[in-house]
Enzyme design. Sequence first.
Site, PDB file in Angstrom:
ATOM      1  N   GLU A 247       7.985  14.720  17.669  1.00  0.00           N
ATOM      2  CA  GLU A 247       8.589  14.660  16.340  1.00  0.00           C
ATOM      3  C   GLU A 247       7.952  15.722  15.444  1.00  0.00           C
ATOM      4  O   GLU A 247       6.759  15.674  15.165  1.00  0.00           O
ATOM      5  CB  GLU A 247       8.396  13.266  15.736  1.00  0.00           C
ATOM      6  CG  GLU A 247       9.102  13.088  14.418  1.00  0.00           C
ATOM      7  CD  GLU A 247       8.998  11.679  13.868  1.00  0.00           C
ATOM      8  OE1 GLU A 247       9.984  11.164  13.328  1.00  0.00           O
ATOM      9  OE2 GLU A 247       7.904  11.081  13.985  1.00  0.00           O
TER      10      GLU A 247
ATOM     11  N   GLU B 262       8.223   0.269  11.970  1.00  0.00           N
ATOM     12  CA  GLU B 262       9.332   1.224  11.997  1.00  0.00           C
ATOM     13  C   GLU B 262       8.690   2.589  12.111  1.00  0.00           C
ATOM     14  O   GLU B 262       8.078   3.085  11.157  1.00  0.00           O
ATOM     15  CB  GLU B 262      10.180   1.080  10.736  1.00  0.00           C
ATOM     16  CG  GLU B 262      11.557   1.696  10.873  1.00  0.00           C
ATOM     17  CD  GLU B 262      11.566   3.167  10.516  1.00  0.00           C
ATOM     18  OE1 GLU B 262      11.599   4.004  11.456  1.00  0.00           O
ATOM     19  OE2 GLU B 262      11.546   3.489   9.329  1.00  0.00           O
TER      20      GLU B 262
ATOM     21  N   ALA C 205      -0.059   6.087  13.999  1.00  0.00           N
ATOM     22  CA  ALA C 205      -0.592   5.064  13.096  1.00  0.00           C
ATOM     23  C   ALA C 205      -0.085   3.682  13.497  1.00  0.00           C
ATOM     24  O   ALA C 205      -0.811   2.686  13.398  1.00  0.00           O
ATOM     25  CB  ALA C 205      -0.205   5.388  11.656  1.00  0.00           C
ATOM     26  N   GLY C 206       1.166   3.608  13.958  1.00  0.00           N
ATOM     27  CA  GLY C 206       1.724   2.328  14.397  1.00  0.00           C
ATOM     28  C   GLY C 206       0.972   1.739  15.570  1.00  0.00           C
ATOM     29  O   GLY C 206       0.785   0.518  15.656  1.00  0.00           O
TER      30      GLY C 206
ATOM     31  N   LYS D 225       0.865  -1.177   0.000  1.00  0.00           N
ATOM     32  CA  LYS D 225       0.000   0.000   0.000  1.00  0.00           C
ATOM     33  C   LYS D 225       0.898   1.222   0.000  1.00  0.00           C
ATOM     34  O   LYS D 225       1.593   1.493   0.956  1.00  0.00           O
ATOM     35  CB  LYS D 225      -0.922  -0.008   1.219  1.00  0.00           C
ATOM     36  CG  LYS D 225      -2.222   0.787   1.040  1.00  0.00           C
ATOM     37  CD  LYS D 225      -2.038   2.282   0.853  1.00  0.00           C
ATOM     38  CE  LYS D 225      -1.475   2.960   2.086  1.00  0.00           C
ATOM     39  NZ  LYS D 225      -1.347   4.456   1.886  1.00  0.00           N
TER      40      LYS D 225
ATOM     41  N   CYS E 288      12.760   9.983   9.938  1.00  0.00           N
ATOM     42  CA  CYS E 288      12.504   9.460  11.283  1.00  0.00           C
ATOM     43  C   CYS E 288      13.773   9.412  12.126  1.00  0.00           C
ATOM     44  O   CYS E 288      13.709   9.471  13.348  1.00  0.00           O
ATOM     45  CB  CYS E 288      11.871   8.075  11.193  1.00  0.00           C
ATOM     46  SG  CYS E 288      12.823   6.895  10.201  1.00  0.00           S
TER      47      CYS E 288
ATOM     48  N   GLY F 209       5.957   4.420   9.375  1.00  0.00           N
ATOM     49  CA  GLY F 209       5.154   5.625   9.444  1.00  0.00           C
ATOM     50  C   GLY F 209       5.142   6.201  10.843  1.00  0.00           C
ATOM     51  O   GLY F 209       6.045   5.945  11.645  1.00  0.00           O
ATOM     52  N   SER F 210       4.113   6.951  11.141  1.00  0.00           N
ATOM     53  CA  SER F 210       4.043   7.647  12.413  1.00  0.00           C
ATOM     54  C   SER F 210       3.769   6.685  13.562  1.00  0.00           C
ATOM     55  O   SER F 210       3.175   5.618  13.374  1.00  0.00           O
ATOM     56  CB  SER F 210       2.943   8.707  12.367  1.00  0.00           C
ATOM     57  OG  SER F 210       1.652   8.105  12.387  1.00  0.00           O
ATOM     58  N   THR F 211       4.173   7.096  14.754  1.00  0.00           N
ATOM     59  CA  THR F 211       3.918   6.285  15.941  1.00  0.00           C
ATOM     60  C   THR F 211       2.424   6.166  16.203  1.00  0.00           C
ATOM     61  O   THR F 211       1.938   5.103  16.613  1.00  0.00           O
ATOM     62  CB  THR F 211       4.645   6.886  17.151  1.00  0.00           C
ATOM     63  OG1 THR F 211       6.067   6.799  16.922  1.00  0.00           O
ATOM     64  CG2 THR F 211       4.315   6.142  18.435  1.00  0.00           C
TER      65      THR F 211
END
Length: 474
Positions: free
Chosen positions: A381, A247, A229-230, A173, A281, A225-227
């Site tokens: 961040e 990651e 979203a993680g 994706k 990142c 991606g972002s934390t």
Amino acid sequence: MTSYDTLFIGGRWTEPAGSETIEVRSPHDQSLVGRVPGAAEADVDRAVEAARQAFDHGPWPRATPSERRAVLARFNELHTARGRELAALVTSENGTPLWFTGLLHNGGIAEQTASYLRASESFGWEERLESGTTVRREPVGVIAAVIPWNAPHQSALAKIVPALLAGCTVVLKAAPETALDALVLGEIFAEAGLPEGVLSILPAGREVSEYLVSHPSVDKIAFTGSTAAGRRIAAIAGEQLKRVSLELGGKSAVIILEDADHAAVAEGLKTASLANNGESCVAHTRVLAPRSRYEEIVAALATMIEGLTVGDPSDPATFIGPVVRADQQQRVRNYIDLGIKEGARLVVGGSDVPQGLEGGFYVRPTLFADVDNSMRIAREEIFGPVLVVIPFDDEEDAVRIANDSPYGLGGGVWSADAEHGMEIARRVRTGTFSVNGAHAALDGPFGGYKASGIGREFGLVGLGQYVEFKTISS
């Protein structure tokens, strides 16, 4: 202009299920770069079904490791041959300066893939223990790989290549901001001889991402991606007991010791902190400086930042280009205003748009001094060209500040004594760390502690993220 009217589903160029079109526009001047179809949930269903069939019944998981290596080695040759074209395309899509996309696409990504190929040669696919027990490493299954826009091919291939080498099948994706270069990957993999069903590439937004990672036929999620979203992806994986590797974000600290060469530090941080417009990142955005030499270090960094060329990312002389979107531009500018409100000293830059570049999503490279580690600009961040300089009293204080972060992805130390730098490195809780600006080798594991993620990429360890262990007693 680069455009597509079909999607790469199961190795075939296929009419999309929906009518949505993604327009990719330049962050430099909003000119149209190209159009692609936006994938819908029905396209995800088709892609996952193709991957499922290819994994359960196709030749790829049953091929030998050397047979799979041959296809990936051919892909690496073809991908490298198109390096200049791909660097220019990514720059036009996301605003990354050409000097940086050129480094990635004309050597960096090729070595990343080569490190996985070497790992596959020495990987213990099947081993017999002294007890007579056989241990096999078998492919996990169908992989949902979700990547960001800031280094799209590097992120995509950090997942696709080890997954395919392990015998998995993959649905990628891609971010809508870099949808064009994602579909170019389909062209190259098809030319390399990847069998049908093994790979699909779907440009889409967040709702389609969640549908993909939640799909019951997906065995593992690989995400960069972002934390925030993680965390959501980790929750979905936990509910379904899917394998997952994440990651995520970072707020990396670099410790400048008293004996460091400040000119070398400033030159090193030019790339370690501000490469890719600060949209990285692993950017070293917290600079920890000793009080005894604090103003010298601030001055050296200010001189470096004031000398950066900001402008058209397609110009080889440009070091800082635009950030990717208008909302990201505003987000970074808001953080700069917040830093001033928090009491930090604005040394260079500011939240005003650089003169003459009002037509793009530009942010002035910014340096803050007199920053306390409790400030939001030191803890969150920002993902833009903003550095903060935090004073420390002694080395114990520096290590404490470096570790006082919700993140643990990267970091560094600068010292005239490299061995002493190694001692500092062992005390900072991050997944990666550099001494005196040394570049990380791509055969070592990459990933983070704490809120910076789960799992690792690159080399033997990265390849191991895509296998299951089977123990056979006979």
